[in-house]
Design a protein around this motif. Sequence first.
Motif, PDB file in Angstrom:
ATOM      1  N   LEU A 180     -64.417 -33.291  28.526  1.00 18.89           N
ATOM      2  CA  LEU A 180     -63.161 -32.836  29.130  1.00 18.89           C
ATOM      3  C   LEU A 180     -63.422 -31.615  30.006  1.00 18.89           C
ATOM      4  CD1 LEU A 180     -60.787 -32.844  26.007  1.00 18.89           C
ATOM      5  CD2 LEU A 180     -60.687 -34.434  27.932  1.00 18.89           C
ATOM      6  N   SER A 181     -62.825 -31.606  31.190  1.00 17.93           N
ATOM      7  CA  SER A 181     -63.023 -30.429  32.043  1.00 17.93           C
ATOM      8  C   SER A 181     -62.163 -29.259  31.561  1.00 17.93           C
ATOM      9  CB  SER A 181     -62.673 -30.766  33.486  1.00 17.93           C
ATOM     10  OG  SER A 181     -61.371 -31.295  33.546  1.00 17.93           O
ATOM     11  N   MET A 182     -61.017 -29.565  30.925  1.00 16.47           N
ATOM     12  CA  MET A 182     -60.154 -28.510  30.380  1.00 16.47           C
ATOM     13  C   MET A 182     -59.805 -28.864  28.945  1.00 16.47           C
ATOM     14  SD  MET A 182     -57.320 -28.192  33.369  1.00 16.47           S
ATOM     15  CE  MET A 182     -56.357 -27.023  32.390  1.00 16.47           C
ATOM     16  N   PRO A 183     -59.483 -27.862  28.105  1.00 13.63           N
ATOM     17  CA  PRO A 183     -59.091 -28.197  26.725  1.00 13.63           C
ATOM     18  C   PRO A 183     -57.791 -29.007  26.720  1.00 13.63           C
ATOM     19  CG  PRO A 183     -59.491 -25.829  26.952  1.00 13.63           C
ATOM     20  CD  PRO A 183     -59.495 -26.403  28.341  1.00 13.63           C
ATOM     21  N   MET A 184     -57.682 -29.923  25.754  1.00 13.64           N
ATOM     22  CA  MET A 184     -56.409 -30.620  25.527  1.00 13.64           C
ATOM     23  C   MET A 184     -55.621 -29.734  24.587  1.00 13.64           C
ATOM     24  SD  MET A 184     -57.609 -34.488  24.570  1.00 13.64           S
ATOM     25  CE  MET A 184     -56.043 -35.228  24.169  1.00 13.64           C
ATOM     26  N   GLN A 185     -54.289 -29.774  24.684  1.00 15.44           N
ATOM     27  CA  GLN A 185     -53.540 -29.015  23.688  1.00 15.44           C
ATOM     28  C   GLN A 185     -52.221 -29.667  23.343  1.00 15.44           C
ATOM     29  OE1 GLN A 185     -52.142 -25.106  24.542  1.00 15.44           O
ATOM     30  NE2 GLN A 185     -50.543 -25.904  25.841  1.00 15.44           N
ATOM     31  N   THR A 186     -51.772 -29.378  22.127  1.00 13.26           N
ATOM     32  CA  THR A 186     -50.443 -29.817  21.726  1.00 13.26           C
ATOM     33  C   THR A 186     -49.821 -28.643  20.995  1.00 13.26           C
ATOM     34  OG1 THR A 186     -49.179 -31.484  20.537  1.00 13.26           O
ATOM     35  CG2 THR A 186     -51.241 -30.842  19.543  1.00 13.26           C
ATOM     36  N   GLU A 187     -48.500 -28.493  21.089  1.00 13.25           N
ATOM     37  CA  GLU A 187     -47.904 -27.306  20.488  1.00 13.25           C
ATOM     38  C   GLU A 187     -46.626 -27.619  19.723  1.00 13.25           C
ATOM     39  OE1 GLU A 187     -45.799 -25.614  24.537  1.00 13.25           O
ATOM     40  OE2 GLU A 187     -47.873 -25.010  24.111  1.00 13.25           O
ATOM     41  N   VAL A 188     -46.298 -26.732  18.782  1.00  8.86           N
ATOM     42  CA  VAL A 188     -45.042 -26.843  18.032  1.00  8.86           C
ATOM     43  C   VAL A 188     -44.435 -25.453  17.928  1.00  8.86           C
ATOM     44  CG1 VAL A 188     -45.626 -28.860  16.636  1.00  8.86           C
ATOM     45  CG2 VAL A 188     -46.252 -26.596  15.811  1.00  8.86           C
ATOM     46  N   THR A 189     -43.106 -25.410  17.944  1.00  7.28           N
ATOM     47  CA  THR A 189     -42.398 -24.147  17.725  1.00  7.28           C
ATOM     48  C   THR A 189     -41.770 -24.220  16.350  1.00  7.28           C
ATOM     49  OG1 THR A 189     -41.924 -23.937  20.071  1.00  7.28           O
ATOM     50  CG2 THR A 189     -40.568 -22.646  18.576  1.00  7.28           C
ATOM     51  N   LEU A 190     -42.110 -23.259  15.494  1.00  4.78           N
ATOM     52  CA  LEU A 190     -41.515 -23.255  14.162  1.00  4.78           C
ATOM     53  C   LEU A 190     -40.055 -22.846  14.303  1.00  4.78           C
ATOM     54  CD1 LEU A 190     -44.200 -21.552  11.894  1.00  4.78           C
ATOM     55  CD2 LEU A 190     -44.066 -23.888  12.715  1.00  4.78           C
ATOM     56  N   ALA A 191     -39.154 -23.608  13.719  1.00  2.00           N
ATOM     57  CA  ALA A 191     -37.741 -23.275  13.841  1.00  2.00           C
ATOM     58  C   ALA A 191     -36.972 -23.778  12.637  1.00  2.00           C
ATOM     59  CB  ALA A 191     -37.168 -23.889  15.115  1.00  2.00           C
ATOM     60  N   ALA A 192     -36.122 -22.899  12.113  1.00  2.00           N
ATOM     61  CA  ALA A 192     -35.238 -23.295  11.010  1.00  2.00           C
ATOM     62  C   ALA A 192     -34.126 -24.175  11.571  1.00  2.00           C
ATOM     63  CB  ALA A 192     -34.640 -22.048  10.369  1.00  2.00           C
ATOM     64  N   PRO A 193     -33.593 -25.081  10.751  1.00  2.00           N
ATOM     65  CA  PRO A 193     -32.482 -25.908  11.242  1.00  2.00           C
ATOM     66  C   PRO A 193     -31.241 -25.055  11.498  1.00  2.00           C
ATOM     67  CG  PRO A 193     -32.964 -26.398   8.923  1.00  2.00           C
ATOM     68  CD  PRO A 193     -33.995 -25.433   9.382  1.00  2.00           C
ATOM     69  N   LYS A 194     -30.516 -25.361  12.556  1.00  2.00           N
ATOM     70  CA  LYS A 194     -29.262 -24.672  12.848  1.00  2.00           C
ATOM     71  C   LYS A 194     -28.163 -25.736  12.909  1.00  2.00           C
ATOM     72  CE  LYS A 194     -31.355 -21.142  15.878  1.00  2.00           C
ATOM     73  NZ  LYS A 194     -32.768 -21.539  15.820  1.00  2.00           N
ATOM     74  N   GLY A 195     -27.295 -25.728  11.867  1.00  3.47           N
ATOM     75  CA  GLY A 195     -26.100 -26.575  11.841  1.00  3.47           C
ATOM     76  C   GLY A 195     -26.210 -27.996  12.336  1.00  3.47           C
ATOM     77  N   PRO A 196     -26.582 -28.979  11.490  1.00  7.36           N
ATOM     78  CA  PRO A 196     -26.633 -30.366  11.959  1.00  7.36           C
ATOM     79  C   PRO A 196     -25.233 -30.858  12.325  1.00  7.36           C
ATOM     80  CG  PRO A 196     -26.945 -30.274   9.581  1.00  7.36           C
ATOM     81  CD  PRO A 196     -26.943 -28.866  10.066  1.00  7.36           C
ATOM     82  N   LYS A 197     -25.153 -31.748  13.304  1.00  6.93           N
ATOM     83  CA  LYS A 197     -23.877 -32.392  13.641  1.00  6.93           C
ATOM     84  C   LYS A 197     -23.754 -33.620  12.729  1.00  6.93           C
ATOM     85  CE  LYS A 197     -24.086 -31.239  18.589  1.00  6.93           C
ATOM     86  NZ  LYS A 197     -25.546 -31.036  18.766  1.00  6.93           N
ATOM     87  N   LEU A 198     -22.598 -33.786  12.130  1.00  5.20           N
ATOM     88  CA  LEU A 198     -22.395 -34.923  11.219  1.00  5.20           C
ATOM     89  C   LEU A 198     -21.440 -35.920  11.862  1.00  5.20           C
ATOM     90  CD1 LEU A 198     -21.932 -33.045   7.827  1.00  5.20           C
ATOM     91  CD2 LEU A 198     -24.027 -33.965   8.820  1.00  5.20           C
ATOM     92  N   GLN A 199     -21.690 -37.184  11.617  1.00  5.37           N
ATOM     93  CA  GLN A 199     -20.796 -38.220  12.130  1.00  5.37           C
ATOM     94  C   GLN A 199     -20.340 -39.081  10.956  1.00  5.37           C
ATOM     95  OE1 GLN A 199     -22.480 -41.534  14.097  1.00  5.37           O
ATOM     96  NE2 GLN A 199     -20.782 -41.795  15.520  1.00  5.37           N
ATOM     97  N   MET A 200     -19.016 -39.288  10.865  1.00  8.18           N
ATOM     98  CA  MET A 200     -18.506 -40.105   9.765  1.00  8.18           C
ATOM     99  C   MET A 200     -18.001 -41.429  10.344  1.00  8.18           C
ATOM    100  SD  MET A 200     -15.505 -39.159   7.030  1.00  8.18           S
ATOM    101  CE  MET A 200     -16.159 -37.556   6.635  1.00  8.18           C
ATOM    102  N   SER A 201     -18.383 -42.525   9.703  1.00  4.89           N
ATOM    103  CA  SER A 201     -17.830 -43.796  10.189  1.00  4.89           C
ATOM    104  C   SER A 201     -17.413 -44.644   8.975  1.00  4.89           C
ATOM    105  CB  SER A 201     -18.868 -44.539  11.033  1.00  4.89           C
ATOM    106  OG  SER A 201     -19.954 -44.937  10.223  1.00  4.89           O
ATOM    107  N   PRO A 202     -16.259 -45.307   8.990  1.00  6.21           N
ATOM    108  CA  PRO A 202     -15.290 -45.238  10.091  1.00  6.21           C
ATOM    109  C   PRO A 202     -14.623 -43.864  10.118  1.00  6.21           C
ATOM    110  CG  PRO A 202     -14.363 -46.453   8.252  1.00  6.21           C
ATOM    111  CD  PRO A 202     -15.777 -46.168   7.893  1.00  6.21           C
TER     112      PRO A 202
END
Length: 450
Positions: free
Chosen positions: A313-335
């Motif tokens: 490889l001419s340049m390094p490969m990279q992959t990244e992640v941002t650590l993050a706490a969940p913030k308020g999931p949206k809920l859907q009720m059906s019906p």
Amino acid sequence: STHMSIWYLTVTIEPLPPVVVGETVTLKCNFKTDGRLREIVWYRVTDGGTIKQKIFTYDAMFNTNYSHMEDYRRREDLVYQSTVRLPEVRISDNGPYECHVGIYDRATREKVVLSSADIYLTVMSPPNNISVLAENTPAPFSRYQAQNFTLVCTAKGGKPAPSVYFKRDGELIEVISYVSPTAGSEGGGSAGVRGARPLIRQDLDDTKLQKSLSLLGPDGRPGRLYTESPRRSSPARQPRYEPSPATETIPETVVSREFPRWVQSTDPLYFFSNTHVPQSDGSITVQARLTWTLNPQLDNDALFSCEVKHPALSMPMQTEVTLAAPKGPKLQMSPARAKVGDTVRIIVQGFQVGSPGMGMGGVFPEPLFTWTRVGGRLLDGSSEREGEELLLERVPADLNGSMYRCTAQNPLGSTDTHTRLIVFGESGLSTCLITNTMARLHITLSSSLT
């Protein structure tokens, strides 16, 4: 290339640098002779030299080619060159090749004199896949006890093995390397790190070590938190630094009362190990692990990247992640309008996007979902359920107005979202109207009695 010579026949193969998968390679065999050519045979040597497979034959007696590849020859002053082209090299083409040349002996026409040369073709392959995941997740958030946290970076398809390292917010992380324990116990996460002997880098001075070790304590008392250091090798000799409560005032605006008094160590100890797993195709899968004591206050929104360097490889490969706490999931009720007897599904749809990370709408690592009913048990009698959806089968009328809580948590934090279930009777709103009329009647009766 080896060099064998009989006074009237020398054979050499031109050396080749390592080649990358997919390239076209030309093997060149040069020979000089003052005799008459009888034959040229190219072999591919496999299985450690036990099998020689012919890939090209030239027979001068019948002047015929039996070639499985392109070739060309030219003759200049009794210098010959035989070339074999390998189009789109694969990893499996890696290994030794031999060029055998036969000429007629001068003295007797019947005898053939043979000479040969060999070359080792090195085929490199860049990694074709890198990924980062959090080990042992989904996992709950712990409010009162610091947790060890491990990121695993996997690089597949590389030959030779690539080098893998981690960065935090673009900066190379200084790590303590350790040899991971046997494969069996390796999944232990924190236990694995504690059981391993850290090779503490020379440049890790005592103050840095001290600062990191004051992160958390097995006693769990919020006043003084200590970390259990792996094998307590060198830190054990240092006097324990015990801050008096007076030196540890943390403004209330920073730390809520239910949160542990995390010591703000900006310099955690990172433990690093990597494992090489040979694959059947000749490539090597590398798994690198980075383990440290998670500090949710400092590590939320931290960007971790895994970089992979490789000679192809001419340049390094990279992959990244941002650590993050969940913030308020949206809920859907059906019906949306449930009637008595309906089956109701409440599903996690997504999150308020906090940071551009992986996972569900900017949450990393993957959250753990827990459902509870406020002030009571769930319909099936259980106190809680895990998963991305809650199923309420054949809802009875008495669930009308009941409240459900969905807790989404990962090691960095936890968040609750509530939703209320409204159940209509068989004939829509009429049941509500009847109860209201009854109530009015009751009031009229009671007032006339007085």
